[in-house]
Design an enzyme around this catalytic site. Sequence first.
Site, short mmCIF file in Angstrom:
data_model
loop_
_atom_site.label_atom_id
_atom_site.label_comp_id
_atom_site.label_asym_id
_atom_site.label_seq_id
_atom_site.Cartn_x
_atom_site.Cartn_y
_atom_site.Cartn_z
N GLU A 196 0.81 -1.15 -0.02
CA GLU A 196 -0.12 -0.21 -0.12
C GLU A 196 1.12 1.19 0.12
O GLU A 196 1.93 1.26 0.59
CB GLU A 196 -0.76 -0.01 1.23
CG GLU A 196 -2.04 -1.10 1.30
CD GLU A 196 -2.94 -0.86 0.11
OE1 GLU A 196 -3.25 0.28 -0.42
OE2 GLU A 196 -3.61 -1.84 -0.32
N HIS A 226 -8.26 -2.04 0.76
CA HIS A 226 -7.06 -1.14 0.73
C HIS A 226 -6.34 -0.94 2.05
O HIS A 226 -5.57 -0.28 2.20
CB HIS A 226 -7.38 0.41 0.14
CG HIS A 226 -7.97 0.29 -1.08
ND1 HIS A 226 -7.18 -0.34 -2.25
CD2 HIS A 226 -9.04 0.92 -1.75
CE1 HIS A 226 -7.89 0.10 -3.29
NE2 HIS A 226 -8.82 0.51 -3.22
#
Length: 355
Positions: A131, A310
């Site tokens: 990420e 996410h």
Amino acid sequence: MALARVSSLSPPRLLASPLLRSFLRPLHSYVSSVRRSAPRSMSVTAALSEASPSPHVATEGGAMEAPRFGHRRTWKPTCLYYTQGKCTMMNDTLHLEKFNHNLMVDLPVKMSAREKVKGQKVDYFLILDLEGKVEILEFPVVMIDAQSMEFVDSFHRFVRPTAMSEQRIKEYIEGKYGKFGVDRQDYQQGIDYQGVLAKAGSKMCNVVWHDTAIPFKEVLQEFEDWMGNHNLWSKEQGGSLNSAAFVTCGNWDLKTKVPEQCRVSKMKLPTYFMEWINLKDIYLNFYNRRATGMMTMMRQLEMPIVGSHHLGIDDSKNIARVVQRMLADGAVIKITAKRQSSTSDVKFLFENRIR
């Protein structure tokens, strides 16, 4: 010290013991089996577990309602301090009731699914989903056994950028993870995490990031220790992985982002990052269907997402669940890309691939 923290999560080689794994594995009744007549592209997800989560329900705020496991186990968010070996609340009953401290719970495997797994080229898959677009913010890896499909261990670190001012870092983290609007004590003592998710729109508390993030170079040092504990890598072996392979959902993580981060962090690209498996290409060639990402795969396979999209550690778990499903459907998961050490050019090994 890094080794001590990691080993507190799960003793590496002990988990590889079939006897101990069978003891720790969540109980299953094994009474249901997948109908062999079902097409492989639409085989029942319950082949992986009778405790499959129910589909999420969108709330008014856009967050997703927590899934339930077989109507017996309520889904709980993973303690993000625990995944990094830094949870100080392991003796707090309320905290344990609110947060999951066992990643195996989200990755159960049913005996009937194992019978369909074909021989693989490696013993372990290391599912990686980074990420952070400017610099890497989160480095999560979920390790599963390539034959039994079982969860073995995980490595999770939040990463502190090295080429940003403190003000820019703060803005960057705010933009990526957002705020829960709670303080650290509330988080660790078991605040209603799911209620907070409904307000935050599937984002996690950035307090945890600020508490735990370390520079990328230190992350890789600890990751190498972790791999060494599992006999997956050592400098004496020439730097390549030992009977293991990285699995990513796309080429971006290892083709682009890790080399970029290594340049920013002023370090050489480690040799264990020279090859990987792009699950999109495996998926395309096995099911003969294109998938632009993890969410498309899960939708096509009728698999509900677990956790928060996410959030890297949750995405890695969900990609691992897709890998488990594909193994149960009979896929052979092979290396799809290799980087040439002399030129750093990447060679893609599948003619039919996602571009």
